[in-house]
Each structure stands twice: as structure tokens, then as C-alpha cells.
Write a protein that holds these residues in place. Sequence first.
Motif, PDB file in Angstrom:
ATOM      1  N   UNK A 643       0.820  -1.203   0.000  1.00 34.13           N
ATOM      2  CA  UNK A 643       0.000   0.000   0.000  1.00 34.13           C
ATOM      3  C   UNK A 643       0.862   1.263   0.000  1.00 34.13           C
ATOM      4  N   UNK A 644       0.191   2.389  -0.165  1.00 29.61           N
ATOM      5  CA  UNK A 644       0.898   3.675  -0.129  1.00 29.61           C
ATOM      6  C   UNK A 644       1.577   3.893   1.217  1.00 29.61           C
ATOM      7  N   UNK A 645       0.884   3.566   2.312  1.00 26.72           N
ATOM      8  CA  UNK A 645       1.480   3.745   3.631  1.00 26.72           C
ATOM      9  C   UNK A 645       2.666   2.814   3.832  1.00 26.72           C
ATOM     10  N   UNK A 646       2.581   1.579   3.297  1.00 29.53           N
ATOM     11  CA  UNK A 646       3.726   0.669   3.378  1.00 29.53           C
ATOM     12  C   UNK A 646       4.966   1.307   2.759  1.00 29.53           C
ATOM     13  N   UNK A 647       4.804   1.921   1.616  1.00 30.99           N
ATOM     14  CA  UNK A 647       5.940   2.512   0.904  1.00 30.99           C
ATOM     15  C   UNK A 647       6.475   3.716   1.668  1.00 30.99           C
ATOM     16  N   UNK A 648       5.584   4.542   2.223  1.00 31.69           N
ATOM     17  CA  UNK A 648       6.012   5.700   3.016  1.00 31.69           C
ATOM     18  C   UNK A 648       6.802   5.248   4.237  1.00 31.69           C
ATOM     19  N   UNK A 649       6.292   4.234   4.942  1.00 30.88           N
ATOM     20  CA  UNK A 649       6.968   3.752   6.151  1.00 30.88           C
ATOM     21  C   UNK A 649       8.359   3.218   5.836  1.00 30.88           C
ATOM     22  N   UNK A 650       8.517   2.595   4.706  1.00 26.88           N
ATOM     23  CA  UNK A 650       9.824   2.043   4.342  1.00 26.88           C
ATOM     24  C   UNK A 650      10.780   3.141   3.878  1.00 26.88           C
ATOM     25  N   UNK A 651      10.211   4.172   3.268  1.00 26.78           N
ATOM     26  CA  UNK A 651      11.063   5.275   2.811  1.00 26.78           C
ATOM     27  C   UNK A 651      11.596   6.090   3.978  1.00 26.78           C
ATOM     28  N   UNK A 652      10.760   6.294   5.021  1.00 28.53           N
ATOM     29  CA  UNK A 652      11.231   7.118   6.141  1.00 28.53           C
ATOM     30  C   UNK A 652      11.857   6.305   7.269  1.00 28.53           C
ATOM     31  N   UNK A 653      11.944   4.984   7.105  1.00 27.70           N
ATOM     32  CA  UNK A 653      12.630   4.146   8.077  1.00 27.70           C
ATOM     33  C   UNK A 653      11.768   3.587   9.171  1.00 27.70           C
ATOM     34  N   UNK A 654      10.468   3.934   9.200  1.00 27.81           N
ATOM     35  CA  UNK A 654       9.582   3.346  10.211  1.00 27.81           C
ATOM     36  C   UNK A 654       9.512   1.838  10.053  1.00 27.81           C
ATOM     37  N   UNK A 655       9.505   1.376   8.815  1.00 28.32           N
ATOM     38  CA  UNK A 655       9.578  -0.045   8.481  1.00 28.32           C
ATOM     39  C   UNK A 655      10.939  -0.294   7.860  1.00 28.32           C
ATOM     40  N   UNK A 656      11.788  -1.158   8.471  1.00 27.40           N
ATOM     41  CA  UNK A 656      13.161  -1.331   7.973  1.00 27.40           C
ATOM     42  C   UNK A 656      13.267  -2.080   6.647  1.00 27.40           C
ATOM     43  N   UNK A 657      12.173  -2.685   6.181  1.00 29.71           N
ATOM     44  CA  UNK A 657      12.238  -3.441   4.945  1.00 29.71           C
ATOM     45  C   UNK A 657      12.396  -2.515   3.741  1.00 29.71           C
ATOM     46  N   UNK A 658      13.068  -2.970   2.687  1.00 28.73           N
ATOM     47  CA  UNK A 658      13.239  -2.132   1.499  1.00 28.73           C
ATOM     48  C   UNK A 658      11.942  -2.024   0.711  1.00 28.73           C
ATOM     49  N   UNK A 659      11.837  -0.984  -0.094  1.00 29.22           N
ATOM     50  CA  UNK A 659      10.705  -0.844  -1.008  1.00 29.22           C
ATOM     51  C   UNK A 659      10.884  -1.848  -2.135  1.00 29.22           C
ATOM     52  N   UNK A 660       9.882  -2.679  -2.424  1.00 26.57           N
ATOM     53  CA  UNK A 660      10.037  -3.703  -3.463  1.00 26.57           C
ATOM     54  C   UNK A 660      10.348  -3.094  -4.830  1.00 26.57           C
ATOM     55  N   UNK A 661      11.060  -3.856  -5.624  1.00 21.84           N
ATOM     56  CA  UNK A 661      11.403  -3.433  -6.976  1.00 21.84           C
ATOM     57  C   UNK A 661      10.153  -3.135  -7.775  1.00 21.84           C
ATOM     58  N   UNK A 662      10.208  -2.073  -8.564  1.00 18.17           N
ATOM     59  CA  UNK A 662       9.088  -1.691  -9.417  1.00 18.17           C
ATOM     60  C   UNK A 662       8.146  -0.695  -8.788  1.00 18.17           C
ATOM     61  N   UNK A 663       8.225  -0.523  -7.449  1.00 19.59           N
ATOM     62  CA  UNK A 663       7.371   0.419  -6.734  1.00 19.59           C
ATOM     63  C   UNK A 663       8.245   1.499  -6.108  1.00 19.59           C
ATOM     64  N   UNK A 664       7.625   2.557  -5.599  1.00 20.14           N
ATOM     65  CA  UNK A 664       8.436   3.593  -4.965  1.00 20.14           C
ATOM     66  C   UNK A 664       7.693   4.894  -4.809  1.00 20.14           C
ATOM     67  N   UNK A 665       8.461   5.950  -4.426  1.00 23.24           N
ATOM     68  CA  UNK A 665       7.895   7.285  -4.296  1.00 23.24           C
ATOM     69  C   UNK A 665       8.939   8.312  -4.689  1.00 23.24           C
ATOM     70  N   UNK A 666       8.478   9.515  -4.968  1.00 21.93           N
ATOM     71  CA  UNK A 666       9.370  10.628  -5.278  1.00 21.93           C
ATOM     72  C   UNK A 666       9.033  11.785  -4.350  1.00 21.93           C
ATOM     73  N   UNK A 667      10.064  12.532  -3.988  1.00 27.26           N
ATOM     74  CA  UNK A 667       9.907  13.698  -3.119  1.00 27.26           C
ATOM     75  C   UNK A 667      10.532  14.921  -3.778  1.00 27.26           C
ATOM     76  N   UNK A 668      10.011  16.071  -3.424  1.00 29.05           N
ATOM     77  CA  UNK A 668      10.591  17.351  -3.825  1.00 29.05           C
ATOM     78  C   UNK A 668      10.669  18.220  -2.575  1.00 29.05           C
TER      79      UNK A 668
END
Length: 835
Positions: A643-668
Motif C-alpha cells: 500500500x501507499x502507507x507501506x511505501x512511506x513507512x519504508x522510505x522514512x525508516x519506520x519499516x526497515x524493509x526495502x521498497x520492493x522493486x518496481x514500486x516507490x515514491x518521489x519527493x521534492x
Amino acid sequence: MFKRTKVCAGVLVALGGTLAATSMPTWAQTAERIEITGSRIKRVDAEGALPVTSIGRAEIEASGASSVAEFMRTIPFASTGNFRPQSGSSAQSFAEIDLRGLGSARTLVLIDGRRAAKGPMVGDAVDLNIIPMAMIERVEVLTDGASAVYGSDAIGGVVNFITRKDYQGLELMLGATKPSVKGGDRSEGSATIGIQGPKGRLIAGASFSQRDIIFANQRPWTVNRGASVYGNNYTTNDPVTGDRFNFTAIPGGCNDPNFYIVTNPTTGVSSCRYDFTAVAADEAAVRNSSVFARGEYQISDSWTGYLGASVGRVDSFGRYAPTPGLLEIAADSPQNPLPGQVVNLYHRFAAAGNRDSTTDNNYYNFNLGVQGRLFDFADVDVGVRRSDSKYYELGRNYIVRPIAEQFINDGTYDIQNPAANDPDTLNAIKATITRDARMKELEGYANATFDLFSMSGGKAQMLVGLERRTELFSDQYDSLSEAGVIEGSAGNSAGGGRTVWGAYAEALLPILKTLEATVAARYERYSDYGNDFSPKFGLKWKPLPTLSLRGSVGKGFRAPSLPILTQKTTFSAESVVDPDSCAVLNPGEDDCQVSTFTIANPALDSEKSSQFSFGGIWDATPWLSLKADYWSVKVTDVIREITAQDIVDRDNGTDPRPIPAGLGLTRAGGVITRIDSGYANEGELATSGIDISVATTFQLGGMGRVRNEVRWARVLKYEEGGFDFNGSIGQPKDRITITNDWSMGAFKAAWNVNYIGRNEYNPNSATDLRRQGGYTTHDLQFGWDTPIKGSQLNLGFVNVTEKLPSRYNFSGREFNFNLYDAYGRQAYVRYTQQF
């Protein structure tokens, strides 16, 4: 010799059978090798190195079930139950088979050893409602992996429905069932004809079964009102005061039927609740109807042609409560109960009517092939299979959110007196939604079996085969649902196709008279994601004529489904918790909306499995047979939704697992500008257990014969994500069936016992109320061959003690629909007439 009557001949001509009625006085039967589920090499011994449970037609009929799906719910290997038709579900006419609790997508379903097409309403599993009950001779359940033989999906096991082939004559059947609980009345009927001759045989027929709708207010425990906050309430977004959760009734807006006031004793605030149980249905009305035919014709001394065809239709009607909506009332709206500030409205659009849905699923299956001896060297089977399943769904009285929100804000739609709204206003905010789905498969196959060399135990045999399958899938939602503007429903269209090539080989090696090995391997190439290779090794040892020990080890896989691989990219403004983004996008709030795109992940791969089993069969005496098998399955690269929250948690380190290949987010500047969510390969699932069977037969002299069998499936573990869910809600450790049948002359009786083990939300808690204790039901049937020649009358009771499940919330229902039902005692009668 079978004498062809005018009735049989007339029915045959009417069915348009491919075999001429004038050419079939008899069909010669000889002892032959048979193909058992889990192996394509035919053999005389019905037990190989893999654990296969065969359930005959007599046991199926004695269960009281009127459809294949109903019967498969009783087998103990379906440890967590099977999904069945449910009103308001996105698959309200669908019925699955789920072995080992690994999911119906990891359970392979075959008809006479060939794949059954997947239901387009789900896209990754077979709808059992398309398989006619009258067509089935027996069911073989392989409780081990078999990707090395059959390819994708055979991780949890294989269910092979073997159709009737040897029947002669004409058989008519009618039946009806009356539950003790209101609703769910059932009727069934079938007509089957079988004709055999010196060069061929044909069986054909038609059948139907239907069950009435069951409303929530017909349940025996529905004595209290349903309490939904989606009545007519407002809240604010103030996290300090907690008003966002303090539901307050719209002044004067809770007087329509099925709405009622509830006052919080602590705060004194009154909220408006809606009683959804007054109008909603729990189970959809479902009708199955089908015609089928299976024929064989001896082309020459060495070659036989075969043809199988069936056409089925499954119709359903379901009713859900009127559409609930969460809408925003502007600060300057004349209907805002708190002028000057934005409020959220939790509203039930009851004045617009109930959400009614109808579905139609039409299934067409055709299998044509030839079998024979080629150059006196190899036994060959060549054929083509075509299946086409078309599903259409229509939903009425859904709400278009932007129009409803506009009408509420400008006062066109009166929220204080919803029932008094003008019919034109109600029609303007309503929509009829549709879904048009299709799954089409075309498969060609060829295999050859031949002797290799002599061994101490006999001739070593080899089978090689090749398959090519094309799959076409489409799932089209109406434009409003696809755009995400429909309240009370959502849909994401998908569509595409692929080609699958499969090459496989299997060897049967009789090392000694008492020891045989089986080696199998399969390679499959998918045009859309990649390749898979699955090997398997099995061993069977008979140290005694009455004792067989067996074991196997192998690899398996499940290809990602077409709905996942071909889903259209959809946009939504998902609410996520991310401090950096929310500080800019929604100051002072914990959550904020960000642009989220659900995509078909280009990096998605197949799931992989490792399997191991060992056990044995001991025919201890002429009247006692014992079976026991240990099994273990480990699935890696599990296909799961990120889910979107799963990806956010992994990007900010709340969830230590990596973001799976093919998915992700961008920041500005630290602010999220885009999230790509979807399915990915991640994690492991491991489960193991023991299956035990004890079968006895007793001859009682002048009192007839008694046969008994106990089948016990015990799950030892079910680990996923670091937790063992075995024994938790929906995951009972034990399922047991005990079948007992007695026959004497014109009379027979059956007593079946079904046990589902205790399961609870927290096995270590003594106070948690989400608990279902051990659950036992008893089924009885009495049969009589009446004085009318060829007639049989069966009377029976399913759940004769009227056992009901515990009431607790499970997936939005009042009990676990997968494991239990709430029909109460079901009395039924069936009359069968043979000519």
C-alpha cells in the motif's frame, strides 16, 4: 447387453450427440491402467508416491450437498474453509476450493486431468459453481504440490473432478431442501443419459440447483439493530477536541425508517445510527444450470477419440444496504450544522434505495482429443481444450459522490429530511454501475508414454509432453467506477493476454518389485513475466504386501495472475502519515493526502514453493486400512499488495524493509509528490501438518454391511511475517470428517460427522470474545429402493442438531462464512428414477 429404449434414443437425438445411436448396443470393458492425480503415467496400482484421497459419488450424494461447491466445503483438507456466494461481495456468485489455507489461487482445479478455466470475477481461481454435480463420478484430492506435473498454481494441492463415463440408461432426479432458519430454501434436479456400443459410449445430461436469498434479519441472532455511524452524522477535523470521532446527529435528520438515535452516556452527545440489518441480505440467491456431454469413439483397434463439452450458467441476486457516504460540507453551505467551519458528513442515502446487484456468469468448455498406440512404441494423447467464461454484473442505486456533494452543499438534497427529497433529485445523484469480465483459454497438448528399459521390478516408463496455452482476460468497469467517484463501490479495470509454453517429463522407475521411484520435471515459459522450472522426486516402498511407505520432495510455483499483471494505472489521493509531507500539505494534522498511482508492477515475478511429504498406507486386515502423511510447504516471494502507507513507512525508516522493486515514491524538498503502489514479491509463508485416515468395512451377515472412514487433517504451523497464526480466528488446527454408511437390500443409511477445531483471536486470552469453540455437526440420510423399478427415495438432514456458529465479526460478516453456515437444520428429500 444394454437395450436401447425409445426414450433413450430420443433423448440422444435431441442432444445431438456425436455418436450415432444406431451404432451402440454395448461397450466392451477390460481391465486397464489408470491415470491417478499427481502423475500422467497410467498404472494399475491406484496408490503412487503421492497422497491422493478419492471420494466416490456415493459419498458425495450421502453428504446432502446439491452442488460441487457445497460438498467441497466439507472436506477436511480445506482447513480454513472456502469462500462461498455472499450478498454485497464483489464476487457474490463465486465459490472456491482452498486447500491447506494457502488460498484458492494456490489450489489447482482439474476436470478429467485438464485445467479448469479461472473465473473472470476473480481472475486467479476456479469458480466451482460452473461444475455440474450430476457430471461427477468421483473427486481426487492430491494433498501435495504438483507443479512438476501440472505447472502453475499446484502449491497447496490439486483437486481433480473425474466425470462419469460408464453409465448406461436414463436417470432423472429431483430434490428440495428446507432449512429450519428462514431463507435459503433449495431445489435441485438433473437428467442424465448414457448409451454404450461396440465402438463407443456417450453420457450427456442437464442439471440445475438453486438456493434462495437470505436476509440479515432472518438470522436467528439478529435481535439487536445494526449500528452503523453512516446514518446521518457530522464531525469536525479537530484532533485536539477529538471531534473527528465524536459523531453528532444532524438536527432533525434521524426520523426516516431504520434510523435511530443513540446517546453517548459519557459525553451526552446523540448520534444517528442506521440499522443495515433491516434491509441487507447476507447470502445472495444463486441458481446454477448446465448441460454436459462426454463421448468416446473407437476409431480403430489402436485409436480412440474423445469429446467433452459443457455449458453452464450461474445467476445471482444480492442486496446490500443503501449506499453509505463520507462527504464534506463546506463552511458556507446553508446545510452546515456548524457554520463557518468545514464538517464531515457520514450519511446513509436510504432514500435512494437499496444497492441491488445481479450477476450472470456463462461458462463454455470444450475438449477434443485422440488417444492411441503409435508405431507400437508409445501411448499417445493429443488434444485441444477451449474454455470461455463471460461474467456480467449490474448494480443499482449507487451514489455519484461529486454530484451528491454538490447537491448537499447547495441545499438541493435535504439532509434533514432525506425521504422527502424530490425523486428527480434522487435520480440525479444515483448511478447504475456495470462490470463486464471475460476469461478465455485455448490449449493444445500432446504427450507420449513409452517403455525405457527393464529393471528388477519391471519396465521403466517415460512420459514426455508439450502444452501451449493462450489466456485472454478482460475486466471492464463502468467509467464512473473506474474514475473512483462512486460511493459504496470501487473498480479497477484490467485486461490483456499471454501465451504459456510448457514442456514436461516424468519417469516411473520400478527399482525392485517392492520399490519404485518417480522423477518429474516441468519447464514453463510465460510471455509476460518469465520462466519457471519445477522438479519433483517421489519414492514408494512396499516392505509387505499390505504396507506401503511413500515420500516426495519437490519445487512449485504460482504465476502472477492476469488481473494483477494487466491492471490499469489508477489515481487516488491516498491519506498517509508522513511528518515531512504533512507539515507542508496539511499543517497541524498527522495525515495528509498525496498523489498515489496503483500500477501493474513490471518487476513482478512468480511465487516459489518447496514441498516435502512422507507417509504410508497399511491395509492391516481385510476390514481395516490406515493412512498417515506428514506434509510441509514453504512459499517464498509471496505476491502481496504493497500500500501507499507501506511505501512511506519504508522510505522514512519506520519499516526497515526495502521498497520492493518496481514500486516507490518521489519527493521534492522532502514532500511526497508521487507514490507508485501495487503488488510485489515479498516475504515467506510456511505451513505443515499431518493427515490421517482410518477406513473400516464390516460384513454383518443378515444385517447388511457397514463402512466407516475417519479423515483427520491437523495443521502443525502456519507462519507468515514472523507470526504463527495456527489456531487463530479462521485458522483452526483441526478438521475431521467421519463417514458411516450401512446398506442391506433395498435399504441404506448414512451418518456423517463434521468437526472444525477451536479457533480464536488470541489463543492466550481468557477474555477475548472473538472465539469459536470446537464445532461439530451431524448429517443423516436414509435411502430406500422403492418397489417401483429403478426408483430410489432419499430423506436426510444436514446438521440435524441445528448447530449454529458463534457470532463475531469476520471480514465484515457476523460469523466466518468460509468455515460455517447458519442454515440450521436442513431437511431434504430426493427422488431418483432410472430407466
